[in-house]
Scaffold this motif. Structure first.
Motif, PDB file in Angstrom:
ATOM      1  N   ASN A   1     -30.014   7.144  23.777  1.00  0.00           N
ATOM      2  CA  ASN A   1     -29.452   8.425  24.201  1.00  0.00           C
ATOM      3  C   ASN A   1     -29.077   9.315  23.022  1.00  0.00           C
ATOM      4  O   ASN A   1     -29.156  10.534  23.107  1.00  0.00           O
ATOM      5  CB  ASN A   1     -28.257   8.211  25.121  1.00  0.00           C
ATOM      6  N   VAL A   2     -28.688   8.709  21.916  1.00  0.00           N
ATOM      7  CA  VAL A   2     -28.424   9.494  20.702  1.00  0.00           C
ATOM      8  C   VAL A   2     -29.722  10.139  20.230  1.00  0.00           C
ATOM      9  O   VAL A   2     -29.760  11.326  19.902  1.00  0.00           O
ATOM     10  CB  VAL A   2     -27.790   8.618  19.595  1.00  0.00           C
ATOM     11  N   GLY A   3     -30.811   9.371  20.221  1.00  0.00           N
ATOM     12  CA  GLY A   3     -32.114   9.918  19.848  1.00  0.00           C
ATOM     13  C   GLY A   3     -32.573  10.993  20.812  1.00  0.00           C
ATOM     14  O   GLY A   3     -33.123  12.016  20.407  1.00  0.00           O
TER      15      GLY A   3
ATOM     16  N   LYS B   1     -27.806  11.502  12.997  1.00  0.00           N
ATOM     17  CA  LYS B   1     -28.493  10.826  11.895  1.00  0.00           C
ATOM     18  C   LYS B   1     -27.696   9.642  11.382  1.00  0.00           C
ATOM     19  O   LYS B   1     -28.241   8.565  11.142  1.00  0.00           O
ATOM     20  CB  LYS B   1     -28.759  11.827  10.771  1.00  0.00           C
ATOM     21  N   SER B   2     -26.395   9.840  11.220  1.00  0.00           N
ATOM     22  CA  SER B   2     -25.536   8.772  10.718  1.00  0.00           C
ATOM     23  C   SER B   2     -25.497   7.591  11.688  1.00  0.00           C
ATOM     24  O   SER B   2     -25.639   6.436  11.277  1.00  0.00           O
ATOM     25  CB  SER B   2     -24.122   9.315  10.493  1.00  0.00           C
TER      26      SER B   2
ATOM     27  N   GLY C   1     -30.047   0.318  10.685  1.00  0.00           N
ATOM     28  CA  GLY C   1     -29.838  -0.387   9.423  1.00  0.00           C
ATOM     29  C   GLY C   1     -29.280  -1.781   9.651  1.00  0.00           C
ATOM     30  O   GLY C   1     -29.702  -2.748   9.007  1.00  0.00           O
ATOM     31  N   PHE C   2     -28.332  -1.899  10.587  1.00  0.00           N
ATOM     32  CA  PHE C   2     -27.794  -3.209  10.922  1.00  0.00           C
ATOM     33  C   PHE C   2     -28.887  -4.121  11.475  1.00  0.00           C
ATOM     34  O   PHE C   2     -29.007  -5.271  11.068  1.00  0.00           O
ATOM     35  CB  PHE C   2     -26.661  -3.091  11.948  1.00  0.00           C
TER      36      PHE C   2
ATOM     37  N   ALA D   1     -33.919  10.739  15.359  1.00  0.00           N
ATOM     38  CA  ALA D   1     -32.811  11.242  14.555  1.00  0.00           C
ATOM     39  C   ALA D   1     -32.700  10.529  13.207  1.00  0.00           C
ATOM     40  O   ALA D   1     -31.795  10.808  12.437  1.00  0.00           O
ATOM     41  CB  ALA D   1     -31.498  11.089  15.321  1.00  0.00           C
ATOM     42  N   SER D   2     -33.611   9.628  12.916  1.00  0.00           N
ATOM     43  CA  SER D   2     -33.530   8.840  11.687  1.00  0.00           C
ATOM     44  C   SER D   2     -33.917   9.669  10.464  1.00  0.00           C
ATOM     45  O   SER D   2     -34.785  10.532  10.534  1.00  0.00           O
ATOM     46  CB  SER D   2     -34.471   7.633  11.789  1.00  0.00           C
ATOM     47  N   THR D   3     -33.278   9.365   9.359  1.00  0.00           N
ATOM     48  CA  THR D   3     -33.643  10.003   8.089  1.00  0.00           C
ATOM     49  C   THR D   3     -34.148   8.968   7.079  1.00  0.00           C
ATOM     50  O   THR D   3     -34.364   9.293   5.927  1.00  0.00           O
ATOM     51  CB  THR D   3     -32.440  10.754   7.478  1.00  0.00           C
TER      52      THR D   3
END
Length: 157
Positions: free
Chosen positions: A40-42, A55-56, A63-64, A106-108
């Motif tokens: 949902n964030v994406g 992004k964060s 990353g986890f 949303a990834s950087t």
């Protein structure tokens, strides 16, 4: 549980279990329904434009999972985690990989994005016992990552 014991918990102290059956608090687990949070964030970033918090959140969550994969003898990240670590319920399946693919909007982190996208893109359509749930996430993710998800804003005047 007696009503007085239940009401005494309204003091703000954490509840460590369901009221009726004593199982662990579901808020302490990252599992099946929680996969959709990062999805949902994406989705929000895709439709409304990625902001710093999108992004964060995505970079930290993925990353986890990437870290967990490299520190796992099975070379995978697990389906279920609790505060104590992986719960050995098996490697991530189609639904979880699909949810993570949408989060990539949303990834950087390009390397991380390639890793998670390739895992999703190489999947077959879900089958078996959990095909309905995994298939729903798979279908939504396929619409998003292929650029075919459409948002219609109907206004009635």
């Amino acid at each position: 549980m007696e009503l007085t014991n239940f009401l005494s918990r309204l003091d703000g102290s954490p509840v460590i279990g369901y009221i009726f059956n004593g199982q662990a608090n579901p808020g302490q687990w990252y599992e099946f329904d929680a996969w959709r949070v990062i999805m949902n964030v994406g989705l929000d970033a895709h439709l409304m434009g990625a902001q710093a918090w999108h992004k964060s959140a995505v970079n930290k969550a993925l990353g986890f999972l990437s870290y967990a994969k490299t520190n796992n003898s099975k070379n995978c990240y697990e389906q279920v985690y609790s505060y104590g670590g992986a719960q050995n319920k098996g490697c991530a399946g189609e639904g979880q990989k699909a949810a993570n693919a949408v989060a990539l909007l949303a990834s950087t982190n390009a390397g991380q994005a390639n890793e998670f996208f390739n895992e999703f893109w190489s999947l077959s359509q879900p089958t078996g016992d959990y095909r309905y749930y995994n298939g729903s996430l798979y279908m939504l993710a396929m619409l998003h990552v292929s650029g075919n998800f459409k948002f219609y804003n109907n206004t009635f005047n």
